[in-house]
Design an enzyme around this catalytic site. Structure first.
Site, PDB file in Angstrom:
ATOM      1  CB  ALA A   1      -7.779   7.464  -4.990  1.00 17.07           C
TER       2      ALA A   1
ATOM      3  CB  SER B   1      -1.054  10.145  -2.263  1.00 20.26           C
ATOM      4  OG  SER B   1      -1.519   8.837  -1.381  1.00 20.26           O
TER       5      SER B   1
ATOM      6  CG  ASP C   1       2.878   2.220  -6.129  1.00 23.24           C
ATOM      7  OD1 ASP C   1       2.509   1.915  -7.238  1.00 23.24           O
ATOM      8  OD2 ASP C   1       2.180   2.052  -5.078  1.00 23.24           O
TER       9      ASP C   1
ATOM     10  CE1 TYR D   1       0.580  -4.051  -2.037  1.00 29.75           C
ATOM     11  CE2 TYR D   1       1.941  -5.170  -0.807  1.00 29.75           C
ATOM     12  CZ  TYR D   1       1.813  -4.258  -1.895  1.00 29.75           C
ATOM     13  OH  TYR D   1       2.594  -4.092  -2.733  1.00 29.75           O
TER      14      TYR D   1
END
Length: 378
Positions: free
Chosen positions: A117, A121, A166, A218
């Site tokens: 999402a 995570s 992150d 990416y």
């Protein structure tokens, strides 16, 4: 639900948690040594663990089928552990490769961070593992070191060339704050982000479109940014001044590279604008900056998708103050800044629009700035 003692036949030594994150502004700037502004979500990966003396890792996730993955620390090598277990195994590898003397461990993972999402995570499981192994082995590693080792695990063991946004968000955010992070030197400031005081809410809209950064998109964007920096004669795009952007773009021949450069340089400036507004107590005014950032990610960086674009379009039309995709893109989630009394109606408008378009219903929830990685009582 399976418990640690049922699975491993002994009691755990501790419980550690690391959160997912939302990035308020500053997307695809971290691997260009730029600025980012994430905050931690209340959703976490939890690692219940105990040390082992035999140099082996036993890893089990309650959210994944396939049973327990067992590996020897001495046998860890990049690319050698498939699937989800590569993330925690990679952290153990990175710790040992950095010279830390760690033993084996049994670790049971549980998570309520939505996977795929765009809410990090993977960073959450890495940081939870790093903190657990640090504590089990008495290393006492600080948050920035936990983040660096977790990033190394993802870059060099898993093979995903992410920046450090992150992992730093998961390791070091504070409740009620957004983290202003300079990814060049990891200089950081916790900026109060008390939306309720201004009658605001920040919604997360999980499109439930699953992305995969590992498919090469990416990595391609990162390579294009590096090509732009090389063509401009600077170490990183962070070093291209916003006031000299037009001149820089005129020196680039490749159109795709030109668009990537324009996004990164203008995105760094958007981070600065958001900081200025928050410091001035004008959080309501960041909305248009968020929407401007989405347009840049959609058009110049080309990492959006129809579902994310629909969230932004419908939310703004329904009265949102601003909206944009968050995370790496190619699916995932968007954030929407709203007046608190309009949150329900705007969420409903987005959900209805998804139904009308034939899309799977999105998951909509409020983003509450929460604490970073920590040890919890058993």
């Amino acid at each position: 639900m399976t418990t640690f003692d049922e699975l491993f036949g002994r009691d755990p030594e501790g419980l550690w948690a690391a959160p997912g994150r939302v990035n308020l502004i500053g997307e695809h700037t971290d691997y260009n040594e730029g600025y980012v502004m994430p905050f931690a979500l209340p959703h976490t990966v939890r690692a219940t663990a105990a040390g082992r003396a035999d140099g082996r890792l036993r890893l089990h996730s309650l959210g994944v089928e396939g049973g327990t993955v067992e590996v020897a620390l001495d046998g860890l090598a990049p690319g050698g552990v498939p699937g989800w277990a590569a993330y925690p195994a990679g952290v153990a590898w990175a710790l040992r490769d950095a010279g830390h003397d760690i033993g084996g461990a049994d670790i049971l993972f549980d998570s309520d961070v939505p996977t795929g999402a765009g809410l990090s995570s993977s960073a959450a499981i890495e940081v939870a593992t790093a903190l657990a192994l640090s504590d089990l082995n008495g290393l006492g590693l600080p948050p920035d070191e936990l983040a660096r080792l977790s990033q190394r695990a993802e870059n060099d063991f898993v093979g995903m060339p992410c920046g450090i946004l992150d992992q730093m968000a998961s390791a070091s955010c504070s409740a009620g704050h957004v983290l202003h992070l300079d990814t060049r030197d990891l200089g950081r400031r916790q900026v109060p982000f008390a939306m309720a005081l201004e009658g605001l809410r920040l919604l997360v809209v999980d499109t439930q479109v699953k992305h995969s950064h590992a498919d090469g998109a990416y990595a391609t964007r990162r390579a294009e940014c590096e090509a732009g920096a090389a063509a401009l004669g600077v170490p990183y795009l962070r070093d291209v001044a916003h006031e000299k952007l037009a001149d820089a773009l005129g020196r680039l021949e490749d159109e795709a590279v030109r668009r990537r450069v324009r996004h990164v340089v203008t995105e760094n400036r958007r981070v600065e604008r958001v900081i200025e507004l928050l410091d001035a107590g004008r959080a309501r005014e960041i909305g248009p900056v968020l929407t401007e950032g989405h347009a840049s990610l959609r058009d110049d960086f080309e990492v959006s998708c129809p579902e994310l674009d629909l969230v932004v379009e419908v939310a703004n039309a329904a009265g949102a103050l601003g909206a944009r995709m968050t995370g790496g893109g190619f699916g995932g989630s968007a954030i929407v800044l709203v007046d608190e009394d309009a949150a329900g109606a705007i969420g409903t408008a987005v959900t209805d629009a998804f139904g009308a378009a034939g899309y799977r219903a999105p998951r909509v929830f409020e983003a509450i700035p929460s604490p970073g990685a920590r040890r919890l009582p058993l």
